[in-house]
Design a protein around this motif. Structure first.
Motif, PDB file in Angstrom:
ATOM      1  N   LEU A   6       0.816  -1.205   0.000  1.00 41.95           N
ATOM      2  CA  LEU A   6       0.000   0.000   0.000  1.00 41.95           C
ATOM      3  C   LEU A   6       0.853   1.260   0.000  1.00 41.95           C
ATOM      4  CD1 LEU A   6      -2.828  -0.999   2.470  1.00 41.95           C
ATOM      5  CD2 LEU A   6      -2.935  -0.864   0.000  1.00 41.95           C
ATOM      6  N   ASP A   7       2.133   1.085   0.259  1.00 45.03           N
ATOM      7  CA  ASP A   7       3.006   2.230   0.336  1.00 45.03           C
ATOM      8  C   ASP A   7       3.406   2.730  -1.047  1.00 45.03           C
ATOM      9  OD1 ASP A   7       4.211   4.039   2.032  1.00 45.03           O
ATOM     10  OD2 ASP A   7       6.151   3.059   1.861  1.00 45.03           O
ATOM     11  N   ILE A   8       3.183   1.921  -2.063  1.00 44.98           N
ATOM     12  CA  ILE A   8       3.584   2.354  -3.392  1.00 44.98           C
ATOM     13  C   ILE A   8       2.352   2.715  -4.210  1.00 44.98           C
ATOM     14  CG2 ILE A   8       5.647   0.918  -3.321  1.00 44.98           C
ATOM     15  CD1 ILE A   8       4.293  -0.978  -5.246  1.00 44.98           C
ATOM     16  N   LEU A   9       2.593   3.449  -5.258  1.00 37.36           N
ATOM     17  CA  LEU A   9       1.491   3.877  -6.107  1.00 37.36           C
ATOM     18  C   LEU A   9       0.930   2.691  -6.880  1.00 37.36           C
ATOM     19  CD1 LEU A   9       3.231   7.051  -7.517  1.00 37.36           C
ATOM     20  CD2 LEU A   9       1.432   7.003  -5.801  1.00 37.36           C
ATOM     21  N   ASP A  10      -0.294   2.833  -7.291  1.00 33.04           N
ATOM     22  CA  ASP A  10      -0.925   1.775  -8.069  1.00 33.04           C
ATOM     23  C   ASP A  10      -0.440   1.775  -9.511  1.00 33.04           C
ATOM     24  OD1 ASP A  10      -3.992   2.247  -6.319  1.00 33.04           O
ATOM     25  OD2 ASP A  10      -2.491   0.692  -6.062  1.00 33.04           O
ATOM     26  N   TYR A  11      -0.099   2.942  -9.991  1.00 32.50           N
ATOM     27  CA  TYR A  11       0.320   3.038 -11.379  1.00 32.50           C
ATOM     28  C   TYR A  11       1.268   4.216 -11.537  1.00 32.50           C
ATOM     29  CZ  TYR A  11      -3.270   6.596 -11.253  1.00 32.50           C
ATOM     30  OH  TYR A  11      -4.014   7.675 -10.906  1.00 32.50           O
ATOM     31  N   CYS A  15       3.105   7.361 -17.237  1.00 32.56           N
ATOM     32  CA  CYS A  15       2.628   6.577 -18.379  1.00 32.56           C
ATOM     33  C   CYS A  15       1.497   5.633 -17.998  1.00 32.56           C
ATOM     34  CB  CYS A  15       3.780   5.780 -18.991  1.00 32.56           C
ATOM     35  SG  CYS A  15       4.297   4.379 -17.983  1.00 32.56           S
ATOM     36  N   GLY A  16       1.179   5.549 -16.703  1.00 29.50           N
ATOM     37  CA  GLY A  16       0.094   4.677 -16.289  1.00 29.50           C
ATOM     38  C   GLY A  16       0.504   3.216 -16.183  1.00 29.50           C
ATOM     39  N   GLY A  17       1.802   2.961 -16.296  1.00 35.03           N
ATOM     40  CA  GLY A  17       2.276   1.582 -16.209  1.00 35.03           C
ATOM     41  C   GLY A  17       2.141   1.014 -14.808  1.00 35.03           C
ATOM     42  N   TYR A  18       2.100  -0.305 -14.738  1.00 28.46           N
ATOM     43  CA  TYR A  18       1.915  -0.961 -13.441  1.00 28.46           C
ATOM     44  C   TYR A  18       3.174  -1.689 -12.971  1.00 28.46           C
ATOM     45  CZ  TYR A  18      -3.054  -0.026 -13.578  1.00 28.46           C
ATOM     46  OH  TYR A  18      -4.269   0.591 -13.592  1.00 28.46           O
ATOM     47  N   ASN A  19       4.218  -1.579 -13.751  1.00 22.29           N
ATOM     48  CA  ASN A  19       5.444  -2.271 -13.363  1.00 22.29           C
ATOM     49  C   ASN A  19       6.455  -1.291 -12.784  1.00 22.29           C
ATOM     50  OD1 ASN A  19       4.795  -4.962 -14.246  1.00 22.29           O
ATOM     51  ND2 ASN A  19       4.945  -4.184 -16.326  1.00 22.29           N
ATOM     52  N   PHE A  20       6.907  -1.608 -11.590  1.00 22.69           N
ATOM     53  CA  PHE A  20       7.879  -0.729 -10.939  1.00 22.69           C
ATOM     54  C   PHE A  20       9.148  -1.491 -10.625  1.00 22.69           C
ATOM     55  CE2 PHE A  20       3.692   0.935  -9.637  1.00 22.69           C
ATOM     56  CZ  PHE A  20       3.773   2.168 -10.260  1.00 22.69           C
ATOM     57  N   ILE A  21      10.227  -0.754 -10.562  1.00 21.31           N
ATOM     58  CA  ILE A  21      11.491  -1.336 -10.129  1.00 21.31           C
ATOM     59  C   ILE A  21      11.898  -0.676  -8.826  1.00 21.31           C
ATOM     60  CG2 ILE A  21      13.900  -1.776 -10.733  1.00 21.31           C
ATOM     61  CD1 ILE A  21      13.138  -1.179 -13.651  1.00 21.31           C
ATOM     62  N   ASN A  38       8.971   0.778 -14.648  1.00 19.89           N
ATOM     63  CA  ASN A  38       9.625  -0.166 -15.545  1.00 19.89           C
ATOM     64  C   ASN A  38       9.224   0.068 -16.998  1.00 19.89           C
ATOM     65  OD1 ASN A  38      11.323  -2.276 -16.129  1.00 19.89           O
ATOM     66  ND2 ASN A  38       9.825  -3.858 -15.699  1.00 19.89           N
ATOM     67  N   GLU A  39       8.167   0.819 -17.177  1.00 23.38           N
ATOM     68  CA  GLU A  39       7.675   1.065 -18.529  1.00 23.38           C
ATOM     69  C   GLU A  39       8.401   2.240 -19.178  1.00 23.38           C
ATOM     70  OE1 GLU A  39       5.142  -0.860 -19.729  1.00 23.38           O
ATOM     71  OE2 GLU A  39       4.736  -1.919 -17.866  1.00 23.38           O
ATOM     72  N   CYS A  40       8.440   3.355 -18.432  1.00 19.56           N
ATOM     73  CA  CYS A  40       9.011   4.564 -19.035  1.00 19.56           C
ATOM     74  C   CYS A  40      10.291   5.012 -18.344  1.00 19.56           C
ATOM     75  CB  CYS A  40       7.986   5.699 -19.023  1.00 19.56           C
ATOM     76  SG  CYS A  40       7.593   6.296 -17.367  1.00 19.56           S
ATOM     77  N   GLY A  41      10.635   4.344 -17.243  1.00 22.04           N
ATOM     78  CA  GLY A  41      11.872   4.673 -16.564  1.00 22.04           C
ATOM     79  C   GLY A  41      11.801   5.904 -15.698  1.00 22.04           C
ATOM     80  N   ARG A  42      10.608   6.445 -15.520  1.00 21.35           N
ATOM     81  CA  ARG A  42      10.450   7.663 -14.744  1.00 21.35           C
ATOM     82  C   ARG A  42      10.608   7.367 -13.254  1.00 21.35           C
ATOM     83  NH1 ARG A  42       6.560  10.529 -11.875  1.00 21.35           N
ATOM     84  NH2 ARG A  42       6.366  12.736 -12.387  1.00 21.35           N
ATOM     85  N   PHE A  43      11.269   8.311 -12.559  1.00 22.00           N
ATOM     86  CA  PHE A  43      11.344   8.209 -11.112  1.00 22.00           C
ATOM     87  C   PHE A  43       9.949   8.401 -10.534  1.00 22.00           C
ATOM     88  CE2 PHE A  43      11.339  10.611  -7.159  1.00 22.00           C
ATOM     89  CZ  PHE A  43      12.065   9.782  -6.328  1.00 22.00           C
ATOM     90  N   VAL A  44       9.526   7.502  -9.673  1.00 23.93           N
ATOM     91  CA  VAL A  44       8.176   7.598  -9.125  1.00 23.93           C
ATOM     92  C   VAL A  44       8.196   8.138  -7.703  1.00 23.93           C
ATOM     93  CG1 VAL A  44       6.082   6.317  -8.556  1.00 23.93           C
ATOM     94  CG2 VAL A  44       7.369   5.720 -10.601  1.00 23.93           C
ATOM     95  N   LYS A  45       8.972   7.518  -6.845  1.00 21.36           N
ATOM     96  CA  LYS A  45       9.038   8.022  -5.472  1.00 21.36           C
ATOM     97  C   LYS A  45      10.214   7.396  -4.742  1.00 21.36           C
ATOM     98  CE  LYS A  45       6.550   6.126  -2.207  1.00 21.36           C
ATOM     99  NZ  LYS A  45       5.417   5.738  -1.368  1.00 21.36           N
ATOM    100  N   TRP A  46      10.553   8.041  -3.608  1.00 25.50           N
ATOM    101  CA  TRP A  46      11.572   7.477  -2.737  1.00 25.50           C
ATOM    102  C   TRP A  46      10.960   6.387  -1.878  1.00 25.50           C
ATOM    103  CZ3 TRP A  46      16.192   8.548  -4.206  1.00 25.50           C
ATOM    104  CH2 TRP A  46      16.513   9.794  -4.723  1.00 25.50           C
TER     105      TRP A  46
END
Ligand SMILES: [Zn+2]
Length: 108
Positions: A6-11, A15-21, A38-46
């Motif tokens: 629950l600590d991470i975003l859903d998407y 880009c709306g992708g659901y895969n995170f690294i 994992n889709e667009c390589g964008r930094f999502v969060k710490w």
């Protein structure tokens, strides 16, 4: 179904992708790790450091004065086994009550 953290975003907000690294930051970094898409390589969060189970000696707590009868009973019941998350919270609350000076400080 994989359990959702629950600590991470859903998407991905980009880009709306659901895969995170999840990747860990070096020791020198202020942050524990980062989440990138994992889709667009964008930094999502710490990422925050996972909380460690506080090191509270149940046996020592049992010897404390000022315990309520239910607290003693509870501590006796859990002293010989690993605590569940809920039990840790109760033990912490008891420890805070009987020993406010030595509990609750971050260990860094
Ligand atoms: Zn993305």
């Amino acid at each position: 179904m994989p359990t959702q953290n629950l600590d991470i975003l859903d998407y991905c907000p980009s880009c709306g992708g659901y895969n995170f690294i999840e990747s860990l930051e070096p020791e020198t970094s202020l942050h524990y790790g980062r989440l990138t898409c994992n889709e667009c390589g964008r930094f999502v969060k710490w990422l925050r450091k996972p909380r460690k189970t506080p090191d509270i000696s149940v046996a020592r707590l049992l010897n404390s004065t000022g315990l309520e009868p239910w607290e003693k009973k509870f501590l006796k019941a859990v002293v010989c086994r690993n605590l569940t998350k809920a039990e840790v919270i109760v033990v912490q609350a008891i420890a805070n009550k009987v020993n406010p000076a030595t509990v609750g400080r971050g260990s860094g």
